[in-house]
Design a protein around this motif. Structure first.
Motif, PDB file in Angstrom:
ATOM      1  N   SER A 101      -2.381  -6.008  -6.055  1.00  0.00           N
ATOM      2  CA  SER A 101      -2.168  -4.855  -5.269  1.00  0.00           C
ATOM      3  C   SER A 101      -0.995  -4.136  -5.414  1.00  0.00           C
ATOM      4  O   SER A 101      -0.597  -3.124  -5.463  1.00  0.00           O
ATOM      5  CB  SER A 101      -2.051  -5.215  -3.796  1.00  0.00           C
ATOM      6  N   SER A 136      -6.697  -2.315  -9.138  1.00  0.00           N
ATOM      7  CA  SER A 136      -7.708  -2.069  -8.073  1.00  0.00           C
ATOM      8  C   SER A 136      -8.560  -0.773  -8.584  1.00  0.00           C
ATOM      9  O   SER A 136      -8.070  -0.070  -9.262  1.00  0.00           O
ATOM     10  CB  SER A 136      -6.964  -1.954  -6.616  1.00  0.00           C
ATOM     11  N   SER A 176       0.877  -1.251  -0.016  1.00  0.00           N
ATOM     12  CA  SER A 176       0.078  -0.003   0.012  1.00  0.00           C
ATOM     13  C   SER A 176       0.796   1.193   0.036  1.00  0.00           C
ATOM     14  O   SER A 176       0.612   2.243  -0.727  1.00  0.00           O
ATOM     15  CB  SER A 176      -1.026   0.157   1.028  1.00  0.00           C
ATOM     16  N   SER A 189      -0.409  -0.401  -8.387  1.00  0.00           N
ATOM     17  CA  SER A 189      -1.218   0.938  -7.377  1.00  0.00           C
ATOM     18  C   SER A 189      -0.582   1.880  -8.052  1.00  0.00           C
ATOM     19  O   SER A 189       0.596   2.191  -8.446  1.00  0.00           O
ATOM     20  CB  SER A 189      -0.979   0.656  -5.861  1.00  0.00           C
ATOM     21  N   SER A 190      -1.141   3.101  -7.718  1.00  0.00           N
ATOM     22  CA  SER A 190      -0.650   4.396  -7.994  1.00  0.00           C
ATOM     23  C   SER A 190       0.737   4.766  -7.264  1.00  0.00           C
ATOM     24  O   SER A 190       1.382   5.718  -7.841  1.00  0.00           O
ATOM     25  CB  SER A 190      -1.756   5.592  -7.747  1.00  0.00           C
ATOM     26  N   PHE A 239      -6.553   2.671  -8.705  1.00  0.00           N
ATOM     27  CA  PHE A 239      -5.442   2.845  -9.685  1.00  0.00           C
ATOM     28  C   PHE A 239      -5.636   4.391 -10.430  1.00  0.00           C
ATOM     29  O   PHE A 239      -6.458   4.575 -11.005  1.00  0.00           O
ATOM     30  CB  PHE A 239      -5.428   1.711 -10.681  1.00  0.00           C
TER      31      PHE A 239
END
Length: 424
Positions: free
Chosen positions: A272, A296, A253, A275-276, A299
Motif C-alpha cells: 500500500s 496495487s 491511502s 500508491s499514486s 497505481f
C-alpha cells in the motif's frame, strides 16, 4: 525536503482564522480591563532580544486602542466587550532574534476569549503553563516553536476541545506524549512535537481522529507503531527516533509525505506504500527486508518532484520497473540483484530521473549499448559503484564519498547470490 515552510503556514493560518473570527474594533471602544491588564503582565515577563523590536509598538500610555496599535494583537467584540482573540508574539521574520523571558501564565490565562496563541522563534525559556488548557477554552491554535521551553507537555491541553493546531517543535521538552493528545481532541488537525527530547511510546489514536499532519521526528520515542493511526493523515514524520517493528498498521491511502527514516523498523514494505498519492517516501536506515511488492491495481506513476529513499536497508530481489518515474530514487546499500530495468536507464539519460543511486548492491548489469558514448544531462546524478559488474564510467562520476573507492564487488561476495560478473 520539507513539506512546508512552518512560518508561512502559521502566518496563513493566522490570517484565515483572524478574518473569520474578528470584527474590526472601533477606536472609541475600550479594550476590556482584564485583557489590558493581561497584556501588561505579558510585557513584564517577555522582552525583545534586540532593541526596537516587537514590543516597540506596545505603548500603554498612548491614547490609541491596543487592538489597532499593538503589534500581534487582534481583537473582536464579544458580548458587547472588546476582547483579545489572537496573540502573535514576535515578528516571525527570519532575521529577527525574537523574544526572551518566560511565558506569563498569570497574564495569558486571563485572555479567556483567545483563539490563537503564537510565539515566534526566539529564546523564551520556562515551562508551558498548565493553565492554558484549564482557562483558555476557545484556543484553536497553539504554536510555541523554536524557543527553549523545558518541562513536560501539560495534560490539560487535552481539555481544549476546539484545538485545531498544536505546534511545540524545536524546544527542549521532556517526558512522554500525553495519551489524551491523541485521543481527546476531536478537532485537532495538526500535531507537531518534532525536535524535542520526548521519550516513551507513541500513544494510541482515537478512531475519530481527524489528524492530517503529524510530526514527531527527532525525539527519543521507542516501541512499535500504534495499532490505530488516523486514516486521514496526509503528512507523517517519525524519523530519527528508536521505533521498531513492522509497518503493517500504518494507513497510507491518503498519505502524500511519509518519513520513517533512521529508526529500527523491520519486515517487508507494505504494497500500500506504493500508491499514486504518496509522492515523498523516506524509509532509509532501517532494517527493512524482502522484495519490493508489486504496486496495487490503482497505481499511477510518480512524476516530477517525487522522492523515494529506501537506502541502507536489507531489501532484495530484482529492482522493479514501477519506480521508473520517480525523480529522485535512492536504492543504494541494499541486496538488490539482477539488471537495472531499461526504463530506468532511458529516464536517467533523458533527464526525467534526476538522481539514481544504486551503489552497494549486487546488481549484475546496467544495460547501455555503448557506455563510452553516453553523457548524462546536466544536474543528473547516477552512481553504480560496488556492484557485481564493472560499472560504466558515467555511473561513477556522481558517486558520494561514502560510496568508497572500489568500483566492483569481489567475486566471492557476488557468488553468495549466485551472480556472475558482467560488463555494463
Amino acid at each position: 525536503m520539507e513539506f512546508c515552510n512552518c512560518n508561512s503556514f502559521l502566518q496563513l493560518l493566522s490570517l484565515i482564522l483572524t478574518l473569520h473570527l474578528s470584527i474590526s474594533p472601533t477606536t472609541q471602544q475600550q479594550l476590556a480591563a482584564g485583557d489590558l491588564n493581561a497584556l501588561h503582565q505579558i510585557m513584564d515577563t517577555l522582552t525583545d532580544v534586540k532593541n526596537g523590536g516587537f514590543f516597540s509598538t506596545w505603548n500603554f500610555s498612548s491614547p490609541e486602542n491596543p487592538c489597532s496599535s499593538f503589534a500581534g494583537v487582534t481583537c473582536s467584540v464579544i458580548n458587547g466587550e472588546l476582547r483579545v482573540t489572537a496573540l502573535l508574539l514576535g515578528t516571525g521574520l527570519s532575521d529577527s532574534p525574537g523574544l526572551a523571558g518566560t511565558i506569563s501564565a498569570i497574564g495569558i490565562y486571563d485572555l479567556t476569549e483567545l483563539t490563537q496563541l503564537i510565539l515566534y522563534p526566539g529564546i523564551v525559556t520556562g515551562f508551558i503553563p498548565s493553565q492554558l488548557g484549564r482557562r483558555l477554552k476557545n484556543l484553536r491554535v497553539i504554536s510555541l516553536t523554536n524557543n527553549r521551553l523545558t518541562g513536560t507537555i501539560p495534560e490539560t491541553i487535552s481539555e481544549l476541545q476546539n484545538l485545531h493546531t498544536l505546534d511545540l517543535s524545536h524546544n527542549k521538552l521532556t517526558g512522554v506524549i500525553p495519551p489524551t493528545l491523541a485521543s481527546a481532541l476531536p478537532e485537532l488537525k495538526v500535531l507537531v512535537l518534532a525536535y524535542n527530547n520526548l521519550a516513551g511510546e507513541i500513544p494510541e489514536f482515537s478512531d475519530e481522529s481527524q489528524l492530517i499532519h503529524l510530526d514527531f521526528r527527532n525525539n527519543m520515542l521507542w516501541g512499535t507503531l500504534p495499532e490505530t493511526m488516523p486514516a486521514t493523515l496526509r503528512y507523517l514524520s517519525l524519523s530519527s527516533n528508536g521505533l521498531w517493528g513492522p509497518l503493517n498498521s500504518l494507513p497510507s491511502s491518503n498519505l502524500v509525505y511519509l518519513d520513517l527514516s533512521m529508526n529500527k523498523f523491520s519486515g517487508p514494505i507494505p504494497d500500500s506504500f506504493f500508491s499514486s498519492s504518496l509522492s515523498s517516501m523516506y524509509l532509509q536506515r532501517n532494517n527493512l527486508s524482502g522484495e519490493l511488492p508489486p504496486p496495487s491495481s490503482f497505481f499511477e506513476s510518480y512524476g516530477p518532484g517525487s522522492i523515494v529513499d529506501l537506502s541502507h536497508n536489507f531489501l532484495s530481489g530484482d529492482i522493479p520497473n514501477f519506480l521508473e518515474s520517480v525523480e529522485t530514487l535512492f536504492l543504494n546499500n541494499n541486496h538488490f540483484t539482477g539488471k537495472v530495468p531499461e526504463e530506468y536507464v532511458r529516464n536517467v539519460f533523458a533527464g526525467a530521473m534526476r538522481t539514481l543511486y544504486l551503489q552497494h548492491n549486487y546488481i549484475s548489469s546496467f544495460p547501455v549499448e555503448n557506455p563510452r558514448d553516453m553523457v548524462l544531462p546536466d544536474g543528473v546524478a547516477l552512481c553504480l559503484s560496488y556492484n557485481c559488474m564493472v560499472p560504466p564510467t558515467v555511473g561513477l562520476a556522481a558517486c558520494p564519498a561514502s560510496a568508497g573507492g572500489a568500483f566492483s564487488r569481489p567475486f566471492r561476495q557476488c557468488s553468495v547470490f549466485n551472480i556472475g560478473n558482467s560488463i555494463g
